[in-house]
Design a protein around this motif. Structure first.
Motif, PDB file in Angstrom:
ATOM      1  N   SER A   1      74.246  40.225 -19.082  1.00 16.52           N
ATOM      2  CA  SER A   1      74.286  39.033 -18.476  1.00 16.52           C
ATOM      3  C   SER A   1      75.663  38.609 -18.472  1.00 16.52           C
TER       4      SER A   1
ATOM      5  N   ARG B   1      81.476  29.309 -14.230  1.00 14.20           N
ATOM      6  CA  ARG B   1      80.287  28.938 -13.454  1.00 14.20           C
ATOM      7  C   ARG B   1      78.956  29.690 -13.498  1.00 14.20           C
ATOM      8  N   HIS B   2      79.223  31.076 -13.660  1.00 15.38           N
ATOM      9  CA  HIS B   2      78.178  32.254 -13.792  1.00 15.38           C
ATOM     10  C   HIS B   2      77.682  32.318 -15.257  1.00 15.38           C
TER      11      HIS B   2
ATOM     12  N   PHE C   1      74.190  33.969 -16.347  1.00 15.34           N
ATOM     13  CA  PHE C   1      73.363  34.532 -15.035  1.00 15.34           C
ATOM     14  C   PHE C   1      73.211  36.007 -15.250  1.00 15.34           C
TER      15      PHE C   1
ATOM     16  N   ALA D   1      73.293  38.284 -10.049  1.00 18.14           N
ATOM     17  CA  ALA D   1      73.623  37.381  -9.459  1.00 18.14           C
ATOM     18  C   ALA D   1      74.872  37.335  -8.892  1.00 18.14           C
TER      19      ALA D   1
END
Length: 468
Positions: free
Chosen positions: A341, A361-362, A365, A369
């Motif tokens: 991740s 921001r990620h 994820f 993604a």
């Protein structure tokens, strides 16, 4: 006669003295000056005081944790004396319940019939004057005109800010009102008062290191330096890192213990390695700073010892992106957790809720993604793994010491580099691996809250004025 003996002598004879009222009043005040003795325990009134810890952080102020049992509220103020400075700490201290104190005095005849329950604990902070010595510190209890003041000398420990605060955080529930108030009044201000002292290189040991090379790989290590063996094996698999001079920097004690093994591995893998032993290293970022100071290459590849290559070749793409014509740029890869991740994939300015903030921001994820993303200019890079010029690093003036954890310290330095004129670029296709950097325990939850307070006080205005 020693000056500290004068108050005691005056107390013994002042009752028999005669003279003008103003002269006797001055003598009375002198007789009850602080003379180095603890006098709170001698009070006939139900007032007692205890100190758990009094620490002065390196370059900072004095933090005092203790308790004051005063069920009749006779104490009008508590004053912390530090050199020539006197601070009324009872005006802004943080109170907390202390069941242990109540139990200890429950059977004391002096407190018979009085409630010893309530918030008897306290936490206080006072800035430290430049000329004050820790030996000068003591507390004064002002009991009003009806009683002379009472004193409690402080045994002050000199500790790094991180050590001092970590000792106190373990005993505080991060969900409590005490924790919220203490961050604003004591812990945060203490961190802000800490001086910016760079780590000091004490020894350099070379195993074929080439100081004339244009690029140097700087690896920051902490007290877990023994784990570097795995990283060296992976660096030997990448043609770019195998041929680059590698500076391994870390705390002197930890590096001394592994120097023999690193020499063996450097010879086995045919790596050019420099060991940088430094004092004042609290984490991998301090170690990176020491490593930069001990090298001369114009281009720096910075790597945390906790971060491992996720692909066989990772340094060459970062260097190629860094060499964009006519630009000063800091290039960082994607950093994944062990479960693949996203741990870091760029930091952006987010204004979605009206309050600008820098966000990862990620975060969290799945790797899929961000698969196939093109290189992208971002708000800041990460010092856990990046390539930048020596000039850009030095222009940022080093990592701040005013944080407990690495995340805020990393972001703070990345912002300094941006403000010094280096753009930040994220290369999604280059992947590195890292484990979580801090345990999810109450003390660290509170530490992250303190770091957020410290970061916001330093950067909120600058972030509000950012456009990208």
């Amino acid at each position: 006669i020693d000056a500290r003996d004068v108050p005691g002598h005056l107390r013994g004879i002042i009752a028999a003295m005669r003279g003008p009222a103003d002269a006797l009043a001055r003598l009375e005040r002198t007789a009850h000056r602080f003379d180095g003795r603890e006098t709170v325990s001698q009070l006939a009134e139900p007032v007692r005081l205890g100190i758990d810890l009094a620490v002065r952080a390196e370059g900072g102020g004095l933090l005092v944790s203790g308790w004051l049992l005063d069920p009749r509220r006779l104490v009008q103020s508590v004053i912390l004396h530090l050199g020539a400075q006197a601070t009324v700490i009872s005006d802004h201290w943080t109170r907390s319940a202390r069941a242990d104190v109540a139990e200890a005095f429950a059977a004391n005849p002096l407190f018979h019939g009085l409630s010893t329950r309530g918030s008897s604990g306290f936490l206080a902070f006072a800035p430290r004057p430049a000329d004050a010595r820790p030996a000068d510190a003591y507390l004064e209890l002002d009991l009003g005109d009806a009683h002379p003041p009472s004193y409690y000398p402080l045994a002050v420990s000199e500790l790094p800010a991180r050590t001092a605060l970590t000792r106190m955080l373990a005993s505080i529930d991060p969900r409590s009102a005490t924790a919220i108030t203490a961050v604003d009044r004591q812990f945060g201000p203490m961190l802000r008062s800490v001086g910016e002292h760079a780590p000091r290189v004490v020894e350099v040991i070379d195993f074929g290191f080439d100081d004339s090379a244009p690029v140097a790989l700087i690896v920051g290590l902490d007290e877990r330096a023994a784990d570097v063996a795995c990283l060296l094996a992976l660096l030997a698999l990448d043609p770019a890192t195998r041929s680059a001079p590698i500076a391994l920097a870390g705390p002197a004690d930890a590096m001394n213990q592994v120097s023999g093994e690193i020499e063996r591995l450097a010879g086995f893998y045919r790596l050019a390695v420099r060991l940088v032993l430094a004092d004042g290293v609290e984490d991998v970022f301090d170690a990176q700073e020491a490593g930069v100071a001990a090298t001369r290459a114009g281009t720096l590849a910075l790597l945390s010892g906790d971060v491992l290559p996720g692909t066989r070749e990772w340094l060459a793409p970062l260097l190629a992106a860094h060499r964009r014509p006519g630009e000063r740029v800091m290039v960082s890869p994607t950093i994944l957790c062990e479960d693949r991740s996203v741990r870091w994939a760029g930091t952006w300015l987010d204004r979605d809720d009206g309050s600008p903030a820098l966000v990862n921001r990620h975060l969290g994820f799945p790797q899929s993604a961000i698969a196939g993303r093109a290189p992208e200019e971002i708000s800041t890079g990460t010092l856990e793994c990046c390539v930048l010029s020596r000039a850009a690093f030095l222009a940022a003036d080093g990592f701040s010491r005013g944080y407990l954890g690495g995340a805020a310290k990393n972001l703070d330095m990345a912002l300094r580099i941006r403000l010094a004129g280096a753009a930040a670029l994220w290369l999604p296709e280059v992947e590195m691996l890292a484990a979580d950097d801090a345990p999810d325990v109450p003390a660290w939850q509170l530490a992250r809250r303190i770091d957020r307070w410290s970061f916001d006080h330093r950067w909120s205005l600058a972030i509000a004025n950012m456009t990208r």
